[in-house]
Motif scaffolding. Structure first.
Motif, PDB file in Angstrom:
ATOM      1  N   VAL A   1      -0.206 -10.722   2.940  1.00 56.41           N
ATOM      2  CA  VAL A   1       0.067  -9.885   1.769  1.00 56.41           C
ATOM      3  C   VAL A   1       1.305  -9.031   2.044  1.00 56.41           C
ATOM      4  O   VAL A   1       2.184  -8.893   1.184  1.00 56.41           O
ATOM      5  CB  VAL A   1      -1.158  -9.019   1.398  1.00 56.41           C
ATOM      6  N   GLU A   2       1.407  -8.467   3.244  1.00 57.39           N
ATOM      7  CA  GLU A   2       2.591  -7.674   3.599  1.00 57.39           C
ATOM      8  C   GLU A   2       3.854  -8.535   3.549  1.00 57.39           C
ATOM      9  O   GLU A   2       4.908  -8.082   3.107  1.00 57.39           O
ATOM     10  CB  GLU A   2       2.426  -7.046   4.986  1.00 57.39           C
TER      11      GLU A   2
ATOM     12  N   GLY B   1       9.988  -2.482   5.973  1.00 57.79           N
ATOM     13  CA  GLY B   1       8.682  -1.921   6.317  1.00 57.79           C
ATOM     14  C   GLY B   1       7.559  -2.940   6.202  1.00 57.79           C
ATOM     15  O   GLY B   1       6.738  -3.084   7.112  1.00 57.79           O
ATOM     16  N   HIS B   2       7.543  -3.660   5.093  1.00 55.80           N
ATOM     17  CA  HIS B   2       6.495  -4.672   4.895  1.00 55.80           C
ATOM     18  C   HIS B   2       6.642  -5.822   5.898  1.00 55.80           C
ATOM     19  O   HIS B   2       5.652  -6.306   6.451  1.00 55.80           O
ATOM     20  CB  HIS B   2       6.535  -5.217   3.467  1.00 55.80           C
TER      21      HIS B   2
ATOM     22  N   ALA C   1       4.028  -7.123   8.725  1.00 52.63           N
ATOM     23  CA  ALA C   1       3.600  -8.521   8.817  1.00 52.63           C
ATOM     24  C   ALA C   1       3.805  -9.047  10.234  1.00 52.63           C
ATOM     25  O   ALA C   1       2.914  -9.693  10.802  1.00 52.63           O
ATOM     26  CB  ALA C   1       4.373  -9.369   7.806  1.00 52.63           C
ATOM     27  N   ARG C   2       4.972  -8.751  10.805  1.00 49.12           N
ATOM     28  CA  ARG C   2       5.247  -9.182  12.188  1.00 49.12           C
ATOM     29  C   ARG C   2       4.215  -8.608  13.152  1.00 49.12           C
ATOM     30  O   ARG C   2       3.674  -9.304  14.001  1.00 49.12           O
ATOM     31  CB  ARG C   2       6.650  -8.738  12.599  1.00 49.12           C
ATOM     32  N   ASP C   3       3.927  -7.319  13.002  1.00 47.83           N
ATOM     33  CA  ASP C   3       2.972  -6.658  13.887  1.00 47.83           C
ATOM     34  C   ASP C   3       1.568  -7.251  13.745  1.00 47.83           C
ATOM     35  O   ASP C   3       0.871  -7.449  14.747  1.00 47.83           O
ATOM     36  CB  ASP C   3       2.934  -5.159  13.613  1.00 47.83           C
TER      37      ASP C   3
ATOM     38  N   LEU D   1       7.585 -15.339  10.351  1.00 45.97           N
ATOM     39  CA  LEU D   1       7.998 -15.017   8.987  1.00 45.97           C
ATOM     40  C   LEU D   1       8.416 -13.553   8.877  1.00 45.97           C
ATOM     41  O   LEU D   1       9.401 -13.228   8.212  1.00 45.97           O
ATOM     42  CB  LEU D   1       6.865 -15.316   8.004  1.00 45.97           C
ATOM     43  N   GLY D   2       7.658 -12.679   9.527  1.00 43.36           N
ATOM     44  CA  GLY D   2       8.024 -11.265   9.523  1.00 43.36           C
ATOM     45  C   GLY D   2       9.379 -11.034  10.168  1.00 43.36           C
ATOM     46  O   GLY D   2      10.223 -10.305   9.638  1.00 43.36           O
TER      47      GLY D   2
END
Length: 142
Positions: A41-42, A60-61, A65-67, A80-81
């Motif tokens: 979703v992020e 930020g999003h 997502a990466r985290d 993808l992040g």
């Protein structure tokens, strides 16, 4: 299913519908313990923010997502992040940070997704500026 439909709507260029499905996916995840789906979703929120030229929000999003991809051992989500962070940094003029993020995404397990996404985003957003040239020397010469 809401995440998949949101992704499809985004790919089809139907950003309003994509946003609606992202909001639905987020609502369905309300009260659910944090999991990789929150990261997707992020990622979609990052892509929508990027498409709206809200680069700080996109960063930020995408970082979140990466985290979450790292926290839940999801290399696709992590890649993808990183890819979206790299694109956003490049658009803000932070070339070194952008290229480093794209390089990291390119050597991970999700490299094909990251590289394909980068080429696709270049064609979609860079096309009007550079003719979607992937060769910086040629782009500057024209």
């Amino acid at each position: 299913a809401a995440i998949l439909i949101a992704q499809l709507r985004f790919e089809w260029g139907e950003l309003v519908q994509a946003n609606g499905w992202v909001q639905r996916a987020a609502r369905l995840l309300d009260g659910v313990p944090e999991c990789r789906e929150h990261g997707y979703v992020e990622m979609l929120r990052a892509r929508l923010a990027f498409a709206a030229n809200q680069l700080d929000q996109a960063l930020g999003h995408a970082g979140r997502a990466r985290d979450l991809g790292r926290a839940y051992s999801d290399p696709d989500l992590e890649g993808l992040g990183l890819m979206q962070m790299g694109e956003a940094w490049l658009f803000t003029g932070k070339t070194a940070e952008g290229l480093n993020a794209l390089d990291e995404a390119a050597v991970g397990p999700a490299a094909a997704i990251a590289i394909g996404g980068t080429v696709g985003l270049d064609a979609l957003f860079g096309g009007p500026v550079t003719g979607a040239s992937m060769n910086p020397a040629r782009s500057r010469a024209e």
